[in-house]
Design an enzyme around this catalytic site. Sequence first.
Site, mmCIF file in Angstrom:
data_model
loop_
_atom_site.group_PDB
_atom_site.id
_atom_site.type_symbol
_atom_site.label_atom_id
_atom_site.label_comp_id
_atom_site.label_asym_id
_atom_site.label_seq_id
_atom_site.Cartn_x
_atom_site.Cartn_y
_atom_site.Cartn_z
ATOM 1 N N PHE A 1 -17.129 -42.199 -10.995
ATOM 2 C CA PHE A 1 -16.347 -43.232 -11.663
ATOM 3 C C PHE A 1 -16.952 -43.501 -13.039
ATOM 4 O O PHE A 1 -18.172 -43.439 -13.213
ATOM 5 C CB PHE A 1 -16.354 -44.533 -10.848
ATOM 6 C CG PHE A 1 -15.604 -44.439 -9.552
ATOM 7 C CD1 PHE A 1 -14.290 -44.872 -9.461
ATOM 8 C CD2 PHE A 1 -16.208 -43.925 -8.414
ATOM 9 C CE1 PHE A 1 -13.596 -44.790 -8.267
ATOM 10 C CE2 PHE A 1 -15.523 -43.839 -7.214
ATOM 11 C CZ PHE A 1 -14.207 -44.276 -7.137
ATOM 12 N N THR B 1 -17.207 -38.969 -5.552
ATOM 13 C CA THR B 1 -16.348 -39.244 -6.708
ATOM 14 C C THR B 1 -17.169 -39.902 -7.797
ATOM 15 O O THR B 1 -17.964 -40.804 -7.531
ATOM 16 C CB THR B 1 -15.162 -40.151 -6.329
ATOM 17 O OG1 THR B 1 -14.331 -39.460 -5.393
ATOM 18 C CG2 THR B 1 -14.325 -40.500 -7.553
#
Length: 376
Positions: A283, A281
């Site tokens: 960010f 992921t």
Amino acid sequence: MLDLQKMRNDIDVIDTQIVKLFEERMKICEDVAQFKIETGKPVFDKSREQEKLESLGGKAHNDFNRCGVQELFEQIMSISRKRQYQLLQENGMEEKTDFVKIEDLKKEHATVVFQGVEGAYSFAAMHTFFGEEIKSFHVDTWKDAMEAIKTGRAEFAVLPIENSTAGIVQDIYDLLTEYDHVIVGEQIIPCEHVLMGLPCTSLSDIRTVYSHPQALMQCREYLEEHRDWQQMEWSNTAAAAKKVADEKDPAQAAIGSRHAAKHFGLTVLEEGIYSNVNNSTRFIIVTREKIYCRDARKISVSYELPHESGSLYNSLSHFIYNGLNMTKIESRPIMERNWEYRFFVDFEGNLSDSAVKNALRGLRSEAQNLRVHGNY
């Protein structure tokens, strides 16, 4: 009988003439640019260009050629404008910017907000990016995190914007539009999901599995092997782990990080349950101040386009003609305007670069509501 070689030779002669005429036209366009520099007239005059295209199209002898002529000259005009933007830049006619260049972000002792609870992937991203010498607090929603920056409760927020398996986090793109905040950094965290439960829980006990919708999606192949388990969406992976720990029901399990399992005193029941071993992921680090670091190399922008043929291509050509490498493009629907979209583009560069300034000048003139979301 037709002579193919002769026809090819004839085309070569015509093409050479076209190149010569194109260069003559571009020389005149440079003179036009000098006139606009002296008079302050804008480079882009949409109504005049449209009239010109219709006039040129009318000189063609059939419908196919009319469309072809208009498409050809639309590109020639676009190229001419880009050259004029470059000349404006070379003559010191830079557009003002609200962004301030700094040497480095001040990370130590910063106040940072993240969504979820301790043990979430956003918590890990925060400490990976900022280190341990910070003040932090958590909120329930991503919007709450943006509000915390707006009101000054926090200097930075950590928000997930993209997962390598599940794709973009659409709500974050919408929040970037809603708030006038700036991206100043990014952090990629591997999402190595595990199945966790109470120390006394075994796989045969499980009836319900809790996790964030994207985590459930990222583990779909594993969960398909356990179709008797009810999948329940939760606000985030760490909150799901906290629920299982708090309710102490052996029929409940959660999907999240090994860090969350340890933090909430749960046992890892299964490892490697994610479908993509490269699952990560991305960010973003967001702040209220319009700042960018001297060594920043990625820029995020968004803009709107008229619902017209070629409008997206023409906007992207500003990156092409300025030699800028575009790394990502996404679209989001514009509220209350059906079938119209806002485009988000990431490309390589620094706001101090001449090529970047040229591209942004062109986009600002020819697109609608251009916003620079950050340079990081």
